[in-house]
Design an enzyme around this catalytic site. Sequence first.
Site, PDB file in Angstrom:
ATOM      1  N   ARG A 110       0.370  -1.156   0.048  1.00 28.87           N
ATOM      2  CA  ARG A 110      -0.378   0.045   0.296  1.00 28.87           C
ATOM      3  C   ARG A 110       0.817   1.440   0.011  1.00 28.87           C
ATOM      4  O   ARG A 110       1.826   1.565   0.133  1.00 28.87           O
ATOM      5  CB  ARG A 110      -0.631  -0.509   1.467  1.00 28.87           C
ATOM      6  CG  ARG A 110      -1.645   1.386   1.385  1.00 28.87           C
ATOM      7  CD  ARG A 110      -2.935   0.338   2.057  1.00 28.87           C
ATOM      8  NE  ARG A 110      -3.745   2.044   2.548  1.00 28.87           N
ATOM      9  CZ  ARG A 110      -4.357   2.589   1.687  1.00 28.87           C
ATOM     10  NH1 ARG A 110      -5.145   2.305   0.659  1.00 28.87           N
ATOM     11  NH2 ARG A 110      -5.702   3.574   2.161  1.00 28.87           N
ATOM     12  N   THR A 389     -11.306   0.931  -6.009  1.00 31.90           N
ATOM     13  CA  THR A 389     -10.510   0.005  -5.772  1.00 31.90           C
ATOM     14  C   THR A 389     -10.877  -1.122  -6.156  1.00 31.90           C
ATOM     15  O   THR A 389     -12.151  -1.100  -6.483  1.00 31.90           O
ATOM     16  CB  THR A 389     -10.955  -0.469  -4.276  1.00 31.90           C
ATOM     17  OG1 THR A 389     -10.434   0.514  -2.800  1.00 31.90           O
ATOM     18  CG2 THR A 389      -9.180  -1.938  -3.203  1.00 31.90           C
ATOM     19  N   THR A 407      -5.897  -0.795  -5.484  1.00 29.99           N
ATOM     20  CA  THR A 407      -6.166   1.102  -5.754  1.00 29.99           C
ATOM     21  C   THR A 407      -5.654   1.813  -5.665  1.00 29.99           C
ATOM     22  O   THR A 407      -4.370   1.636  -5.933  1.00 29.99           O
ATOM     23  CB  THR A 407      -7.173   1.345  -3.893  1.00 29.99           C
ATOM     24  OG1 THR A 407      -8.498   1.709  -4.226  1.00 29.99           O
ATOM     25  CG2 THR A 407      -6.296   1.667  -2.613  1.00 29.99           C
ATOM     26  N   GLU A 428      -3.888   7.928  -1.900  1.00 30.16           N
ATOM     27  CA  GLU A 428      -4.474   8.394  -0.495  1.00 30.16           C
ATOM     28  C   GLU A 428      -4.242   7.974   0.678  1.00 30.16           C
ATOM     29  O   GLU A 428      -4.769   7.908   2.244  1.00 30.16           O
ATOM     30  CB  GLU A 428      -3.018   6.686  -0.655  1.00 30.16           C
ATOM     31  CG  GLU A 428      -3.268   5.056  -0.263  1.00 30.16           C
ATOM     32  CD  GLU A 428      -4.813   4.423  -1.655  1.00 30.16           C
ATOM     33  OE1 GLU A 428      -5.915   4.852  -1.317  1.00 30.16           O
ATOM     34  OE2 GLU A 428      -4.474   4.462  -2.704  1.00 30.16           O
ATOM     35  N   SER A 454      -6.974   1.465   5.904  1.00 32.20           N
ATOM     36  CA  SER A 454      -7.710   0.914   4.333  1.00 32.20           C
ATOM     37  C   SER A 454      -8.456  -0.004   4.851  1.00 32.20           C
ATOM     38  O   SER A 454      -8.258  -0.864   6.102  1.00 32.20           O
ATOM     39  CB  SER A 454      -7.292   0.498   3.897  1.00 32.20           C
ATOM     40  OG  SER A 454      -7.171   0.166   2.462  1.00 32.20           O
ATOM     41  N   SER A 455     -10.167   0.197   3.908  1.00 33.42           N
ATOM     42  CA  SER A 455     -10.923  -1.106   4.383  1.00 33.42           C
ATOM     43  C   SER A 455     -10.946  -1.760   3.969  1.00 33.42           C
ATOM     44  O   SER A 455     -11.645  -3.073   3.262  1.00 33.42           O
ATOM     45  CB  SER A 455     -12.108  -0.106   3.584  1.00 33.42           C
ATOM     46  OG  SER A 455     -12.647   0.854   3.942  1.00 33.42           O
TER      47      SER A 455
END
Length: 573
Positions: A110, A389, A407, A428, A454-455
Amino acid sequence: MAWGHRATVCLVLLGVGLGLVIVVLAAVLSPRQASCGPGAFTRAAVAADSKICSDIGRAILQQRGSPVDAAIAALVCTGVVNPQSMGLGGGVVFTIYNASTGKVEIINARETVPASYDQGLLNQCKNVLPLGTGAQWIGVPGELRGYAEAHRRHGRLPWAQLFQPTIALLREGFRVPFILSQFLNNSILRPHLSASTLRQLFFNGTETLRSQDPFPWPALANTLETVAKEGAEVLYTGRLGRMLVEDIAKQGSLLTVQDLAAFQPEVVEPLEMPLGNYTLYSPPPPAGGAILSFILNVLKGFNFSAETVARPGGEVNMYHHLVETLKFAVGQRWRLWDPSSHPGIQNISRDLLREDLAQRIRQQIDGRGDHHQLSHYNLTGVRGNRMGTSHVSVLGEDGSAVAATSTINTPFGAMVYSPRTGILLNNELLDLCWRHMPTSPITPPPVPGERPPSSMVPSILVNKGQGSKLVIGGAGGELIISAVAQTIMNKLWLGFDLTEAIASPILHVNSKGHVEYEPKFNQEVQKGLQDRGQIQSQSQRPVFLNAVQAVFQEGPCVYAASDLRKAGKASGY
């Protein structure tokens, strides 16, 4: 004459015999096809959010590629087919199950906070949500180094082979997919796109590209060819990285070549939680596995099943308990800070998996939805409405599996484009806007190298005793966890087939504790929840962008489904 008759009879008998042999062989060699039912596969499958990318992943598996190879190839493809959702300018999280060892690992690539960023960034949050366009929101892209690390650890085919199908797609007259055209012509997004550097990519004169219009993207094709030949480092320490940084600096970005060179993916152990006969493996913070695990851990104690839901009031009762659990879950999102930058968070997030906490939450859930203030759930009332995403699920022939979520954050990310590399940049850092601790009025400033919360929940559920496996994840920003949790409930507890489990309309609880219903959600259940005091959100989101991709293995049978909300279609063999 008699001889001719005997010869004919012999030939007929020989033909009948051969036919029986073929039938017997077919039954012996492929007993699974008949027993698994229509639409099932018997060896492997890939579920991406478009048919073309699922097919590319399947082809990689058929070339003896590993599930990681297939996932990477499908993700590279998705960055072209759904560039509003993901791409090389974003970040990715892999959950990888190795069937030969039984081990699961997480590769978190990420995006990170760059060394230099706008010091007043978090003061801008209220004014820019939900989109957050602009170079100040760009995090250090991790996508490609994530691919490289996953391939180094688990790849089987040559690196370049994973990029060739998408390069061919771009070189052979690619056209605008329908879903991309829907985003391009969205009334909210279109003005922002028109005012951004993405205009040169997605507009033809004054008009946005339409479905099936020619979509030339030579800069990205060139970049993919360079990466295929020279490896990921050409973007992180080579000329592509320099071009990228120079391009986006003209648009106000503070990202440097030093930021790119310093980026490293993290390889960590998954969160692990028993769920009936399954074990749920999901990514730890700053990804959302702790929240998903918390929701399912609380709900499993109520023992919902197809039988309990079929009773009078049973469906309303299940959804009432789900809504109350989601309220508590939303109130725990502050626990998703990056433990590498905030070490004290690690144990706090793992507390969410404790059975004594789950039991305490169950005891606080009663028959009403209007008995408690927001503070009871630790809800802040700050509305997010994030979306975006993409997800790919892969199951290999040997039972190894990959769940990968990628994403650039909100649709089209920061809406900042690098014309020389063809890369769209993420936004982000916008996810730092909801990093809030309810026990403190002060939100600590971003830390260089920090990964925003983040989800994303690429997850794998394994039932070793029965040889079953569910590889799952989703897209849709803050809707991801709600959608994935309800799909798991539908499949494992209510007995839905996989396609139905994904397609069923969902509900979501926002940060005000209000319920948002997807269109076509059962009206009787909505009425029943309102009668129990659950408040429906008055500012209903304009569109539900949740999309779940999953592969389910049950003994010798493999089922795969991609979400029709995004016109997805899975592929397998």
